[in-house]
Scaffold this motif. Sequence first.
Motif, short mmCIF file in Angstrom:
data_model
loop_
_atom_site.label_atom_id
_atom_site.label_comp_id
_atom_site.label_asym_id
_atom_site.label_seq_id
_atom_site.Cartn_x
_atom_site.Cartn_y
_atom_site.Cartn_z
N PHE A 40 0.83 -1.21 0.00
CA PHE A 40 0.00 0.00 0.00
C PHE A 40 0.86 1.26 0.00
O PHE A 40 0.54 2.25 -0.65
N ALA A 41 2.02 1.23 0.70
CA ALA A 41 2.88 2.41 0.68
C ALA A 41 3.43 2.62 -0.74
O ALA A 41 3.58 3.75 -1.19
N GLY A 42 3.71 1.51 -1.42
CA GLY A 42 4.22 1.61 -2.79
C GLY A 42 3.20 2.27 -3.70
O GLY A 42 3.55 3.14 -4.51
N ALA A 43 1.94 1.86 -3.56
CA ALA A 43 0.90 2.47 -4.40
C ALA A 43 0.79 3.96 -4.08
O ALA A 43 0.74 4.80 -4.99
N ALA A 44 0.79 4.29 -2.78
CA ALA A 44 0.69 5.70 -2.40
C ALA A 44 1.91 6.47 -2.92
O ALA A 44 1.80 7.62 -3.38
N HIS A 45 3.08 5.83 -2.88
CA HIS A 45 4.31 6.47 -3.35
C HIS A 45 4.23 6.75 -4.85
O HIS A 45 4.62 7.83 -5.31
N LEU A 46 3.69 5.80 -5.60
CA LEU A 46 3.58 6.02 -7.05
C LEU A 46 2.61 7.16 -7.35
O LEU A 46 2.81 7.93 -8.29
N VAL A 47 1.59 7.30 -6.52
CA VAL A 47 0.61 8.38 -6.75
C VAL A 47 1.24 9.73 -6.40
O VAL A 47 1.14 10.70 -7.15
N ALA A 48 1.89 9.79 -5.24
CA ALA A 48 2.38 11.09 -4.72
C ALA A 48 3.88 11.23 -4.94
O ALA A 48 4.56 11.91 -4.18
N HIS A 49 4.43 10.62 -5.97
CA HIS A 49 5.88 10.59 -6.16
C HIS A 49 6.46 12.01 -6.24
O HIS A 49 5.90 12.87 -6.92
N PRO A 50 7.58 12.26 -5.52
CA PRO A 50 8.14 13.62 -5.55
C PRO A 50 8.70 14.04 -6.91
O PRO A 50 8.91 15.23 -7.13
N ARG A 51 8.96 13.09 -7.78
CA ARG A 51 9.45 13.44 -9.12
C ARG A 51 8.53 12.81 -10.16
O ARG A 51 8.94 11.87 -10.86
N PRO A 52 7.31 13.34 -10.31
CA PRO A 52 6.36 12.68 -11.22
C PRO A 52 6.84 12.65 -12.68
O PRO A 52 6.45 11.76 -13.43
N SER A 53 7.72 13.59 -13.05
CA SER A 53 8.11 13.59 -14.46
C SER A 53 8.98 12.39 -14.81
O SER A 53 9.21 12.11 -15.98
#
Lengths: 252, 640
Positions: free
Chosen positions: B190-203
């Motif tokens: 679940f943290a991984g999914a949240a991390h992919l959503v809120a990633h600090p470097r979305p680009s």
Amino acid sequence: MRIAVLLSAGRHRVSAHPAPVPVELQAIRLAAELGGEAFGLHAGPAIGPLHDTLGHGLPRLTHLRLAENDDPAPSLADALREGAFDLVLAGRSGQGGEDAGLLPYALARTLGLPIVADAVALAEGPQPGTLRVEQALPRGARRRLVIRLPALVTVHPAAPAPLPFAFAAARRGDVETRPGIAAACAPSEMEERPYRPRPKLIAKAAGGASAAERLKAATESASGGGKLLVEPTPDNAARAILAHLREIGVLA
Amino acid sequence: MTNAAPGLSLVILALALMAAAMMVRRARLWRIGRPASVDWLAGLMALPKRYLVDVHHVVGRDPYAARMHALAAGGLLGGSVLALLALVPPLGGLRLVWAIVALAFAVAFIGGTMVGRRRLPVRPARLSGGRFQRLPFLLAAYSGGALLVALDATLGGILGPLAWAGLALAAAGGLGLVLQIDRGPMRHAFAGAAHLVAHPRPSRFEGQRATALLPLDLDSPRLGVATPADFAFNRLIGFDACIQCGRCEVACPAFAAGQPLNPKRLIQDLAASLQPGATNAAYAGSPYPHAREVAGVGGPERPIVGAGAMIHPDTLWSCTTCRACVEECPMMIEHVDAIVELRRFQTLELGATPPKAAAPLVEMRYADEPGGRPLKARTDFAAGLTLPLISATGKAEVLLWLGEGAYELRYGRTLRALVTLLQKAGVDFAVLGEEERDCGDLARRLGDEATFQRLTRENVATLARYAFGRILTADPHALHVLRNEYRPFGGDYEVVHHTAFLDELVAAGRLPVATLRDVSATYHDPCYLGRYNGETDAPRRLLDRLGLQRLEMERSGKRSMCCGGGGGAPVSDIEGDHRIPDLRMNQAAATGAAIVAVACPQCSAMLEGVTGERPAVHDIAELVLMAVETAASRQAEAVA
């Protein structure tokens, strides 16, 4: 212990940009590691990059504002007297600017303080009110002295390296500015020239000698040689100097 | 129809509720972090693509792990969701539904077996033990038990008591898995999914390299990161996303050299310190090599770095910022950003730079150059060559940025080759001469953001005075900083690396090259060119144009290994068992190539420092010059 560190407006040895003097930053480190309250003291027209000394472990700095070309000695002497410091630290000699390295001696004379030159380490002395000073002598020799405070001590470049710069500490540090005592510099006959490294004296490097001989002479001279006289009488000392000068061909 | 099947659905419902409660509890800890602007909607919309494409692109480098994960996770999630749906009355009665549930759990069981086979009987060093070692048993129990129940429901209850035993097994296994959400391996889901959503470097997910460090506001009350609460909240999510697969530790050059850094352990220490009253005791993977003694305690408001905290400073200063860990991380964690943020606090707030790194920072502050050398002397390497100054004309087609390497005798030879080539090709170029200050790369990687920003502003102001088309540089560190990190300070330049530029010149026929027959070379990718800027093709293309035999090292391209010269590691000088360049040189020698082709002053210096029998080190510019001179002499022979 209240410690004053005298700071001069230096310049970087290569770029000539205004910069703190490294040996004074080393003095700050000695003060910080000795413990007690350290105060920076600068007398001059502007504080400039001396603000950075606050990032090297100095908590507060007093700037005595002077006009360009004013003599800092009276202002510093006044501030030192008023501050009742146990220990005054200064650099052995500054870099560029007006700092000839004589100021600590002038201050010591004005304030009637004992002065010890070329400290590389400081520690509390055996009795309260004393200080153990490790003094740098030529060729890596060290001498340990115990002095009674208050005293003025100058710091040698062989002291530990300055504490690394902390930007935020410099930002937090305290600078108090107050007017100094206007005092014109004594007129000086000195001539100023850019520094030129002097060639080393190569002993007995006779012209026409082989490369190996010249190399031997050069390395021998770099590694010292000469004679060490311990507490000679003035007469003997003068004789030894004259003999040396004759030997290297300076005197006929 | 026995009663075990609805029992399974109810058990899964209960487990799902428990899991949700555990996730909420963990997610609340993330709120201690600093706010960060996150485009939640875009992140959520992009989640399937980020997971299925970007994550699996990395996971797929280990095909066994990819299959294992697809089976275990897919089967587990699919079976559980379907079994939950069976609570809806008409569905629960359908044998077909239970048949599909059985199939899904069978798949999950196979995945769980693969997890076990990977770890048993001997656990590979890069994988963690402890809770992780129990994972295959829990997976097998949950999926195997559920499989029995679903099979029983499909076949009309012929298994009888076996189904009930299966239900008990599934409940026990499921409970074990749910309890792992808080601290164990299941947290990554679940943290991984949240991390992919809120990633600090979305680009990063949009095909960009996105490797530039972010500027620090020098007016903020605390500079850098001291406690977990100083990290942005989405960075904290990233730490929790770690599954401890250990790919970072395999890739890390400092770990390989026996320096006290293990990226996996670092991320685990950061994740552990989120908890109030945290300790690092639960970690069961490989340690920091020659780990320095630390107390191993932490908490949201407690310091992270220090002998009395979680991470020893030597760990931070071992990093070469090569980003190999980031490149290998299937969870897209940003290790280097975390290290630089921690370094910033050490340098800017505490003045706790390693002693040998303090001197170059001082020189940069007062002499604009880490060696304290005169800026005028930067062009000394070109004695005897004409090096046009841009100040003479005010403009040039190509501005040649020399960088710090210009002061060094060995690298001066490379720059002389480059300048000679530019002259032979008739390129209109010029240098800044004594107006070129250090680009600030070293200061920034050592955490001295203040000096970096000052140098940046002054360089940007200098560059603004001149008209030029492109900046050419042979230093990938300068390239990266000028191209990507000056932009927030108003410096937007087209920057080209000399390998790409020479490749253009040779392709356009402006530099006639001969084939260098009977020469074998292996190309060592500089981290700041390959991994940071994605340029791995042009240097290889150029080498191929020279006709030499090109051999590849086991680690090359974006997965290349660092030479040990980045991130201020040479000046921090943290002790290890080996030197990183020695390790890299061994890899180069293993190809049998006679030459290691380099394209960076740091790599050149580090690899040239390797002693003993080894391939020769040549910058690509030197090889091109060799080919151009060979062409000229062959032509002269032909005429004669």
